[in-house]
Design a protein around this motif. Structure first.
Motif, PDB file in Angstrom:
ATOM      1  N   ASP A 179       2.886  -1.698  -1.243  1.00 18.16           N
ATOM      2  CA  ASP A 179       2.271  -3.002  -1.448  1.00 18.16           C
ATOM      3  C   ASP A 179       0.859  -3.043  -0.863  1.00 18.16           C
ATOM      4  OD1 ASP A 179       4.656  -3.694  -2.606  1.00 18.16           O
ATOM      5  OD2 ASP A 179       5.203  -5.208  -1.122  1.00 18.16           O
ATOM      6  N   ARG A 180       0.686  -2.450   0.321  1.00 18.40           N
ATOM      7  CA  ARG A 180      -0.644  -2.435   0.936  1.00 18.40           C
ATOM      8  C   ARG A 180      -1.605  -1.593   0.104  1.00 18.40           C
ATOM      9  NH1 ARG A 180       0.278  -0.373   6.577  1.00 18.40           N
ATOM     10  NH2 ARG A 180       2.325   0.231   5.829  1.00 18.40           N
ATOM     11  N   LEU A 181      -1.112  -0.476  -0.440  1.00 17.97           N
ATOM     12  CA  LEU A 181      -1.937   0.364  -1.319  1.00 17.97           C
ATOM     13  C   LEU A 181      -2.356  -0.429  -2.554  1.00 17.97           C
ATOM     14  CD1 LEU A 181      -3.062   3.202  -2.174  1.00 17.97           C
ATOM     15  CD2 LEU A 181      -0.865   3.531  -3.332  1.00 17.97           C
ATOM     16  N   LEU A 182      -1.409  -1.081  -3.193  1.00 17.71           N
ATOM     17  CA  LEU A 182      -1.718  -1.863  -4.388  1.00 17.71           C
ATOM     18  C   LEU A 182      -2.749  -2.943  -4.077  1.00 17.71           C
ATOM     19  CD1 LEU A 182       1.889  -2.106  -5.816  1.00 17.71           C
ATOM     20  CD2 LEU A 182      -0.027  -0.887  -6.880  1.00 17.71           C
ATOM     21  N   GLY A 183      -2.604  -3.610  -2.941  1.00 20.38           N
ATOM     22  CA  GLY A 183      -3.572  -4.634  -2.549  1.00 20.38           C
ATOM     23  C   GLY A 183      -4.971  -4.062  -2.412  1.00 20.38           C
ATOM     24  N   LEU A 184      -5.089  -2.897  -1.778  1.00 19.24           N
ATOM     25  CA  LEU A 184      -6.402  -2.264  -1.640  1.00 19.24           C
ATOM     26  C   LEU A 184      -6.985  -1.866  -2.991  1.00 19.24           C
ATOM     27  CD1 LEU A 184      -6.007   0.006   1.523  1.00 19.24           C
ATOM     28  CD2 LEU A 184      -7.411  -2.046   1.283  1.00 19.24           C
ATOM     29  N   MET A 185      -6.101  -1.574  -3.934  1.00 18.57           N
ATOM     30  CA  MET A 185      -6.549  -1.172  -5.263  1.00 18.57           C
ATOM     31  C   MET A 185      -6.753  -2.369  -6.184  1.00 18.57           C
ATOM     32  SD  MET A 185      -5.862   2.434  -6.051  1.00 18.57           S
ATOM     33  CE  MET A 185      -5.672   3.793  -4.936  1.00 18.57           C
ATOM     34  N   GLY A 186      -6.708  -3.577  -5.626  1.00 13.99           N
ATOM     35  CA  GLY A 186      -6.985  -4.772  -6.410  1.00 13.99           C
ATOM     36  C   GLY A 186      -5.805  -5.298  -7.189  1.00 13.99           C
ATOM     37  N   ARG A 187      -4.587  -4.929  -6.759  1.00 14.12           N
ATOM     38  CA  ARG A 187      -3.388  -5.386  -7.451  1.00 14.12           C
ATOM     39  C   ARG A 187      -2.605  -6.335  -6.562  1.00 14.12           C
ATOM     40  NH1 ARG A 187      -5.809  -2.184 -10.208  1.00 14.12           N
ATOM     41  NH2 ARG A 187      -5.012  -1.021 -11.985  1.00 14.12           N
ATOM     42  N   ASP A 188      -2.002  -7.354  -7.170  1.00  7.77           N
ATOM     43  CA  ASP A 188      -1.086  -8.225  -6.455  1.00  7.77           C
ATOM     44  C   ASP A 188       0.296  -7.597  -6.584  1.00  7.77           C
ATOM     45  OD1 ASP A 188       0.637 -10.131  -5.481  1.00  7.77           O
ATOM     46  OD2 ASP A 188      -0.154 -11.760  -6.721  1.00  7.77           O
ATOM     47  N   PRO A 189       0.863  -7.075  -5.482  1.00  7.15           N
ATOM     48  CA  PRO A 189       2.158  -6.435  -5.585  1.00  7.15           C
ATOM     49  C   PRO A 189       3.281  -7.370  -6.028  1.00  7.15           C
ATOM     50  CG  PRO A 189       1.379  -6.425  -3.300  1.00  7.15           C
ATOM     51  CD  PRO A 189       0.309  -7.033  -4.145  1.00  7.15           C
ATOM     52  N   ASN A 190       3.013  -8.673  -5.980  1.00  3.00           N
ATOM     53  CA  ASN A 190       4.020  -9.655  -6.403  1.00  3.00           C
ATOM     54  C   ASN A 190       3.800 -10.151  -7.829  1.00  3.00           C
ATOM     55  OD1 ASN A 190       5.406  -9.696  -3.883  1.00  3.00           O
ATOM     56  ND2 ASN A 190       3.660 -10.814  -3.057  1.00  3.00           N
ATOM     57  N   PHE A 191       2.926  -9.490  -8.584  1.00  2.00           N
ATOM     58  CA  PHE A 191       2.641  -9.910  -9.960  1.00  2.00           C
ATOM     59  C   PHE A 191       3.941 -10.042 -10.725  1.00  2.00           C
ATOM     60  CE2 PHE A 191       2.206  -8.815 -14.422  1.00  2.00           C
ATOM     61  CZ  PHE A 191       1.219  -9.672 -14.840  1.00  2.00           C
TER      62      PHE A 191
END
Length: 191
Positions: A179-191
């Motif tokens: 989730d932290r990786l996705l956030g750094l990559m501009g993704r909402d892990p809860n999409f």
């Protein structure tokens, strides 16, 4: 095969499996990428495979269209990249890239191969598939994600219409590493 070619193969196999699992009625589903549906995610991956061929003066060869056969379009693009990785001379050929002078295989590894992981998550999330990223991939990508330069988040910094990463999505510090990786990559892990 070398480590880069092996890594590409594993990533491409995983992405191909996700493309193959998309049901006919899911191709228009919204993806976590604001402007893309599921088909657009595959289209981006196919297009980026073509970008990897440009330094060689090549374009993607004949292939099924993305509209008619997304899986066939990906398989054809994949074959083009695997041919470069299988040729020691082509793989070692150096080219100028936005990130400096690198070999073709390094460029493939850093760009389109890594894209298969992140956009595999996008496609899985858009189509209700298992979106778990291999923990080894998450660990491998984590240090680079922490060092993403701001210019890579600036729309158009690498050309008109090019957006490399979206703005960081804030994720709690105790969230799972994926989730932290996705956030750094501009993704909402809860999409």
């Amino acid at each position: 095969m070398n480590a880069i070619a092996d890594r590409y193969r594993v990533r491409a196999d995983a992405f191909e499996g996700k493309v193959a699992a998309v049901e006919a009625g899911q191709w228009e589903n919204q993806s976590p990428c604001d402007e893309w549906n599921a088909r657009d995610v595959v289209g981006h991956i196919v297009d980026m495979h073509g970008v990897m061929l440009r330094p060689f003066g090549r374009d993607l060869g004949p292939a099924p269209t993305l509209r008619e056969d997304p899986l066939g379009a990906f398989r054809a693009a994949r074959a083009e990249i695997e041919a470069i990785l299988a040729d020691p001379v082509l793989a070692a050929t150096e080219h100028e890239t936005p990130m400096g002078k690198v070999t073709a295989e390094q460029n493939i590894d850093q760009v389109v191969s890594a894209d298969l992981v992140l956009h595999g998550w996008d496609l899985a999330r858009a189509t209700g598939q298992d979106d778990t990223i291999d923990p080894e991939e998450v660990a491998r990508m984590w240090p680079e994600a922490q060092a993403i330069p701001e210019e890579m988040r600036t729309p158009g910094a690498f050309g008109p219409g090019v957006v490399v990463f979206g703005p960081e999505v804030k994720v709690p510090g105790d969230a799972p590493l994926q989730d932290r990786l996705l956030g750094l990559m501009g993704r909402d892990p809860n999409f």
